[in-house]
Design an enzyme around this catalytic site. Sequence first.
Site, PDB file in Angstrom:
ATOM      1  N   GLU A   1      -2.064  -7.738  17.318  1.00  0.00           N
ATOM      2  CA  GLU A   1      -0.913  -8.153  16.499  1.00  0.00           C
ATOM      3  C   GLU A   1       0.219  -8.630  17.403  1.00  0.00           C
ATOM      4  OE1 GLU A   1       1.680  -5.534  13.697  1.00  0.00           O
ATOM      5  OE2 GLU A   1       0.155  -6.469  12.428  1.00  0.00           O
TER       6      GLU A   1
ATOM      7  N   GLY B   1       6.938  -2.397  14.678  1.00  0.00           N
ATOM      8  CA  GLY B   1       6.106  -1.384  14.032  1.00  0.00           C
ATOM      9  C   GLY B   1       5.084  -0.785  14.971  1.00  0.00           C
TER      10      GLY B   1
ATOM     11  N   GLU C   1       0.831  -1.207   0.000  1.00  0.00           N
ATOM     12  CA  GLU C   1       0.000   0.000   0.000  1.00  0.00           C
ATOM     13  C   GLU C   1       0.871   1.266   0.000  1.00  0.00           C
ATOM     14  OE1 GLU C   1      -0.096  -2.464   2.167  1.00  0.00           O
ATOM     15  OE2 GLU C   1      -2.141  -3.146   2.591  1.00  0.00           O
TER      16      GLU C   1
END
Length: 539
Positions: free
Chosen positions: A347, A261, A210
């Site tokens: 996550e 992240g 993306e």
Amino acid sequence: MANITSLKSWQALTQLSKQPLDLQECFQKNGHRFKDFSLEACQLHLDYSKQWVTKDILKALCKLAEETQLKEKVQDLFSGATLNVSEQRPALHTALRNVSNTPVKLNGHDIMPEISAALNKMVDFYEAVTTEQHKGYDGQAITDVINVGIGGSHLGPALACQALQDYKNSQLNIHFVSNLDQAHLEQLLKALNPATTLVILSSKSFATQETLYHGEKIRHWFQNDKAIKQNFVAITENKEKALEWGILESAIFPIWDWVGGRFSLWSSIGLPILMQLGTQHFFQLLAGAHAMDQHFQETPCGENMPTIKALISLWYSQFHGCQSQAILPYETSLQAFPQYCQQLEMESNGKSVDMKGNPVNYPTASIIWGGVETNGQHAFHQLLHQGRHLIPVDFILSRTCNHYPQEHAIQYANGLAQSRVLMTGRNEETIKKELLENGIPEAQAGQLAKHKAMPGNRPSSTLVLHQLDPYSLGALVALYEHKVFAQAAILGINAFDQWGVELGKHVASEILEDLTKTTLKHHYDASTQGLLRLYQRKD
Ligand code: F6P
């Protein structure tokens, strides 16, 4: 370590979970319950008195933390031990906000100098742009910044920029693009002037579909190859790919492989935050997180805010069968916080093997959801009050406000009301009596009361920020980071890898290859193949 479900504390908690607990009774028995089950740290107040806990339960939960060596694992986190076992990496996001600058050794060398250098590079760039020393490709000053990123390269910066609008310290307008919503991108680009727009390509891997797709689209919008040199910067661990893309080496802001992240807003990924807040406020954000780091490391279990939040979450997910937990901010500026926490918790802890790769036989994470209030009261609170699910709620409020005191008061009152009503409910007899007093006939009152009854005794915590400012936001985010880590540490899982997201990306690129092909290159199940053919139909 033996399976945690065989630990003495786990067994004790299993027994304790079978004992019914009535919250209102707890308050009647202990006039100090609010005080006894409240914690203060880093300008946050945590009221967990409306949670299904007693002193005995808390004692057993802290025993579980002790038996699973949480304290030692916390020290491992801060000292750079290889906690990310599948990638053989530490998780040292805490070093990024180590404003005390005490050495943090990794493989024998202090990493603080390189962290400070990266931070100084960000500050220098912020100053160059805002003092017009760094201009766009045709010499005009920069007015707008587009951050291109997704997941942890989007959610943290977007959360902070939205939450801290009141703390802007630059004339720059910060914009975010993440998924392939081209309508949003086109609308944004229509409103901007390429000559005065800075583009931040934010991607630790510099390989995210993306982000690179958006990068090409925006590069095309510039229609000027010189622009890349002046109007584009990259935040990445993959310097080679950024250079290949055309980014100047001096325009690459580093991030390291030991920063996950979803834990990265304190790193160069936080550049858009700095561009909006300015240096002082950005450092206050770091300072708030650092204060929570110190609290987490130094405070005994029963007074430790992240640990108590983690243990209460585990109390519901492991011993009461709760599959989801809700995060409900009564601050519109925090509307992105539930989604931020989704990536942070789901996550990190959405796993099925332990640190040794052995399958685990217990849930490792809750489904985190939520939404901004009071909108949620008009959307999903019905289920919270009268549904059959037990869903513990984190209400998040701020005690003071910078603007609009009247509206702030209404928000605050609603937050307290929802937490109270979840606990008190309303029983059928009380409702029927009220209906009869209002002249409703007996039979109808009896029937209607059945529908209006609310069971109550539903648990929640209320977290009150002294004020939604950079310091408190830093403390709030670090609180939830450490809550997630503590849950993983107690359950014995790796919170810092995310192998489950890789295959989907790979298959998507195969399907994209076949999307317009009559003869498919790759093999698919009948459903995927049928859906592919559906896409290809011409009618
Ligand atoms: O696919 C999940 C993920 O890897 C997240 O962990 C990460 O924050 C996001 O994608 C973006 O990754 P990158 O920063 O490498 O573009």
